[in-house]
Design a protein around this motif. Structure first.
Motif, PDB file in Angstrom:
ATOM      1  N   LEU A   9      35.381-102.382  -3.805  1.00  6.96           N
ATOM      2  CA  LEU A   9      34.500-101.340  -3.277  1.00  6.96           C
ATOM      3  C   LEU A   9      33.054-101.606  -3.688  1.00  6.96           C
ATOM      4  N   ALA A  10      32.865-102.000  -4.939  1.00  9.96           N
ATOM      5  CA  ALA A  10      31.511-102.310  -5.416  1.00  9.96           C
ATOM      6  C   ALA A  10      30.953-103.540  -4.700  1.00  9.96           C
ATOM      7  N   GLU A  11      31.800-104.550  -4.515  1.00 10.30           N
ATOM      8  CA  GLU A  11      31.352-105.764  -3.832  1.00 10.30           C
ATOM      9  C   GLU A  11      30.952-105.482  -2.392  1.00 10.30           C
ATOM     10  N   ALA A  12      31.609-104.514  -1.763  1.00 14.35           N
ATOM     11  CA  ALA A  12      31.305-104.167  -0.367  1.00 14.35           C
ATOM     12  C   ALA A  12      30.069-103.282  -0.245  1.00 14.35           C
ATOM     13  N   GLY A  13      29.505-102.849  -1.375  1.00 15.71           N
ATOM     14  CA  GLY A  13      28.314-102.013  -1.336  1.00 15.71           C
ATOM     15  C   GLY A  13      28.577-100.596  -0.871  1.00 15.71           C
ATOM     16  N   GLU A  14      29.841-100.135  -0.994  1.00 18.62           N
ATOM     17  CA  GLU A  14      30.202 -98.808  -0.491  1.00 18.62           C
ATOM     18  C   GLU A  14      30.409 -97.791  -1.596  1.00 18.62           C
ATOM     19  N   ARG A  15      30.266 -98.176  -2.850  1.00 17.78           N
ATOM     20  CA  ARG A  15      30.676 -97.300  -3.944  1.00 17.78           C
ATOM     21  C   ARG A  15      29.920 -95.979  -3.957  1.00 17.78           C
ATOM     22  N   ASP A  16      28.600 -96.018  -3.891  1.00 17.14           N
ATOM     23  CA  ASP A  16      27.823 -94.780  -3.975  1.00 17.14           C
ATOM     24  C   ASP A  16      28.146 -93.841  -2.810  1.00 17.14           C
ATOM     25  N   ARG A  17      28.259 -94.419  -1.612  1.00 16.31           N
ATOM     26  CA  ARG A  17      28.559 -93.585  -0.440  1.00 16.31           C
ATOM     27  C   ARG A  17      29.933 -92.942  -0.569  1.00 16.31           C
ATOM     28  N   LEU A  18      30.923 -93.700  -1.052  1.00 14.22           N
ATOM     29  CA  LEU A  18      32.281 -93.159  -1.175  1.00 14.22           C
ATOM     30  C   LEU A  18      32.373 -92.171  -2.325  1.00 14.22           C
ATOM     31  N   ARG A  19      31.624 -92.403  -3.396  1.00 10.51           N
ATOM     32  CA  ARG A  19      31.618 -91.431  -4.494  1.00 10.51           C
ATOM     33  C   ARG A  19      31.075 -90.082  -4.006  1.00 10.51           C
ATOM     34  N   ARG A  20      30.036 -90.134  -3.172  1.00 12.17           N
ATOM     35  CA  ARG A  20      29.488 -88.890  -2.638  1.00 12.17           C
ATOM     36  C   ARG A  20      30.513 -88.201  -1.734  1.00 12.17           C
ATOM     37  N   ARG A  21      31.148 -88.969  -0.878  1.00 11.04           N
ATOM     38  CA  ARG A  21      32.186 -88.389  -0.008  1.00 11.04           C
ATOM     39  C   ARG A  21      33.304 -87.770  -0.840  1.00 11.04           C
ATOM     40  N   HIS A  22      33.681 -88.469  -1.911  1.00  8.13           N
ATOM     41  CA  HIS A  22      34.735 -87.964  -2.780  1.00  8.13           C
ATOM     42  C   HIS A  22      34.329 -86.626  -3.390  1.00  8.13           C
ATOM     43  N   ALA A  23      33.100 -86.526  -3.881  1.00  7.16           N
ATOM     44  CA  ALA A  23      32.621 -85.275  -4.468  1.00  7.16           C
ATOM     45  C   ALA A  23      32.598 -84.158  -3.422  1.00  7.16           C
ATOM     46  N   GLU A  24      32.169 -84.485  -2.203  1.00  4.23           N
ATOM     47  CA  GLU A  24      32.140 -83.475  -1.132  1.00  4.23           C
ATOM     48  C   GLU A  24      33.554 -83.019  -0.787  1.00  4.23           C
ATOM     49  N   ASN A  25      34.518 -83.957  -0.768  1.00  6.68           N
ATOM     50  CA  ASN A  25      35.904 -83.593  -0.489  1.00  6.68           C
ATOM     51  C   ASN A  25      36.462 -82.695  -1.584  1.00  6.68           C
ATOM     52  N   MET A  26      36.141 -82.998  -2.839  1.00  8.89           N
ATOM     53  CA  MET A  26      36.606 -82.154  -3.937  1.00  8.89           C
ATOM     54  C   MET A  26      35.990 -80.755  -3.849  1.00  8.89           C
TER      55      MET A  26
END
Length: 586
Positions: free
Chosen positions: A461-478
């Motif tokens: 996920l970090a290598e794909a450059g998606e970590r920050d975007r997915l962390r935000r989505r995760h927080a919004e889902n929670m």
């Protein structure tokens, strides 16, 4: 379930509908309620096609579920029965239509005379239902069981993926059947904050804590109890786990502890069992199939390969190659299972060649432990064999710390490049390839990663450059899930509400840490804290609630806090202070 006073016999199994019981000979078989309902529906019409819609209507009568839920439960049922093992078949798939039970069935009218000697009900425990047999670990289980009978603290130590949890759960299940103790599993893998180790133990044993000193409350609660605690996955919070273990053993003479970790706890009185790899055959091109199958590593490969492809069988021609695969994977159970799942796409020799290529590419990593190199090679290789959409789903879902539902998976992973249909199929594929595990015992399935697989996927996920975007989505889902839980509290029975929503706690903690660390998104963190208050309160996590509320208030002095959220936060803080410190001036 219908069928009073009936006993249904097939193969070595005895199904007693009235008792909600499945037995293999005289031994109870652990099976989920959904899988058991599917089994009864199929055996009642043995030899006849039972359609998918009919099965869904029977097993989930008032709930709409995806077809993948049915597939997952049928797959779990096949594993429980050993379908395909040794050429024995029970369930046949009729493509696109449904399933047919193909083993001979005998139905008896009265079970009273033949099953008076059935084993007594298992003692209280919260151990998960095993999805597959434990292979090649009889000697290890016997040794660990003997150690547990003579010592109050035993730690199973070994490399990642070697099978520590599997063996510990097998030992715990045997102890639950034979000793006076209750047995409680505490999965520490989702616990990222060492300070929350006492909370995790308290939750597993059913302790309600109304004190800021949870360690003291644990000691008092356990002081006069006879209990076996299984502390699984201690390595990442090992110091905190060791302190809790020391406190509990010093205060509670009737408590025993079985722990798993990549390293010893180094606590007083600890006995350490170092779990070896599964035994593999010697290097020999003359090895026959019968000889190879005597080795647990080969037996594991064959069973998992057969579960993936019913037509697979070990013979004298492919036995040397299978043995070589097991040797190159160092007898590490997880690595062997991952290799075996590719038998539906490649011949054994092709799998071995692919594995050889991957191993040569990793020969330069001298700074990693040897067995970790083998496991990393297996995970790399398995990842390379996934489709692009499966890789995307794998890395995106790794942001979850604990279990997650299909709806949450869609909220995070579905994007412009992946629609819901793609995600449902990809999720089912990852489950089938043993990259995700599934709990299908409730009204809807929940998924989670093995710890090693999740760590690997997070790197991707970090290598794909998606970590920050997915962390935000995760927080919004929670935040959405916490708000939903808050709204449902007054409309649903408390036990049902808690059972559904307590599984979100680890991910709420993860989302809050992200939101407040380096101030990634303070407004989301504050809103999530306010929405999560009912969950902390009704799980009696008063100390954690107070700490989180104080953090939210400390980060919201810029005037951006909504009045409604501030009122909830300050009310929760006052309640927490009253319960933990009394009527202090604050």
């Amino acid at each position: 379930m219908s069928g009073s006073n009936r006993t249904i016999l097939f193969g070595p199994f005895v199904l007693i509908p009235e008792r909600w019981s499945l037995m293999e000979g005289s031994k109870p078989v652990r099976i989920g309620s959904r899988a058991l309902e599917i089994l009864l529906a199929l055996v009642e019409r043995s030899g006849k096609l039972v359609g998918k819609d009919e099965l869904r209507a029977r097993v989930w009568p008032e709930t709409f579920v995806e077809e993948s839920n049915l597939k997952v439960n049928v797959a779990a049922l096949r594993r429980t029965l050993g379908d395909g093992r040794g050429g024995v078949r029970y369930i046949e798939t009729v493509s696109g239509r449904g399933y047919r039970f193909v083993s001979p069935v005998q139905i008896l009218g009265d079970d009273a005379a033949t099953h008076n000697d059935a084993p007594a009900r298992l003692r209280a425990h919260n151990l998960p239902i095993p999805a597959t047999r434990v292979l090649g670990r009889g000697q290890a289980s016997d040794a660990i069981l003997s150690m547990c009978e003579g010592a109050r603290l035993v730690t199973v130590v070994g490399a990642a993926g070697i099978g520590k949890t599997t063996v510990a759960l097998a030992v715990a299940a045997r102890m639950a059947e034979t000793i006076e103790h209750d047995v409680r599993l505490v999965d520490l893998a989702p616990v990222t904050d060492p300070a929350l180790v006492p909370s995790a133990i308290a939750a597993a044993i059913g302790l309600t804590v109304h004190s800021a000193d949870e360690r003291s409350a644990l000691r008092m609660f356990l002081r006069d109890r006879r209990l076996m605690l299984v502390l699984d996955n201690c390595e990442h919070i090992i110091d905190a786990a060791a302190i809790c273990v020391r406190d509990i053993l010093a205060a509670a003479a009737g408590v025993r502890i079985l722990a798993t970790s990549r390293e010893a706890l180094r606590a007083e009185g600890e006995l350490v069992y170092r779990l070896p790899p599964l035994e593999t055959p010697p290097d020999s091109h003359e090895l026959m199939a019968a000889e190879a199958l005597a080795f647990p590593a080969v037996e594991l490969f064959v069973e998992r390969a057969t579960a993936t492809l019913n037509a697979f069988s070990l013979d004298d021609a492919n036995a040397p190659a299978v043995s070589e695969i097991c040797r190159k994977l160092d007898g590490v159970a997880l690595a062997i299972e991952l290799a075996a799942t590719r038998i539906d796409a490649f011949q054994v020799r092709e799998i071995l060649d692919l594995l050889d290529d991957r191993f040569r590419m990793l020969m330069g990593r001298r700074d990693a432990p040897g067995r970790h190199q083998s496991l990393s090679a297996t995970l790399d290789w398995s990842h390379d064999l996934l489709s692009e959409s499966e890789r995307t789903i794998l890395r995106r879902l790794a942001v979850f710390a604990g279990t997650f539902s299909l709806e949450s998976a869609c909220a995070l992973a579905a994007d412009g490049d992946l629609d819901r249909t793609d995600l449902v199929e990809g999720l089912a594929s990852l489950v089938a390839k043993s990259l995700l595990s599934v709990d299908a015992r409730g009204a809807a399935s929940h998924y989670r990663f093995l710890d090693t697989t999740r760590g690997y996927a997070l790197q991707k996920l970090a290598e794909a450059g998606e970590r920050d975007r997915l962390r935000r989505r995760h927080a919004e889902n929670m935040l959405d899930l916490a708000a939903q839980a808050e709204a449902e509290w007054h409309t649903r029975p408390a036990p049902e509400w808690i059972g559904d929503h307590r599984r979100q706690l680890d991910d709420i903690r993860l989302a809050l840490n992200w939101a407040f660390t380096d101030q990634h998104d303070i407004p989301i963190g504050v809103a999530l804290t306010a929405a999560a208050i009912p969950l902390w309160e009704h799980l009696s996590l008063v100390g954690e609630c107070r700490a989180c509320v104080e953090r939210a208030l400390a980060h919201s002095d810029d005037g951006s806090l909504r009045e409604h959220d501030e009122m909830k936060l300050r009310m929760a803080l006052g309640t927490a202070l009253l319960h933990t410190r009394g009527p202090v001036p604050r």
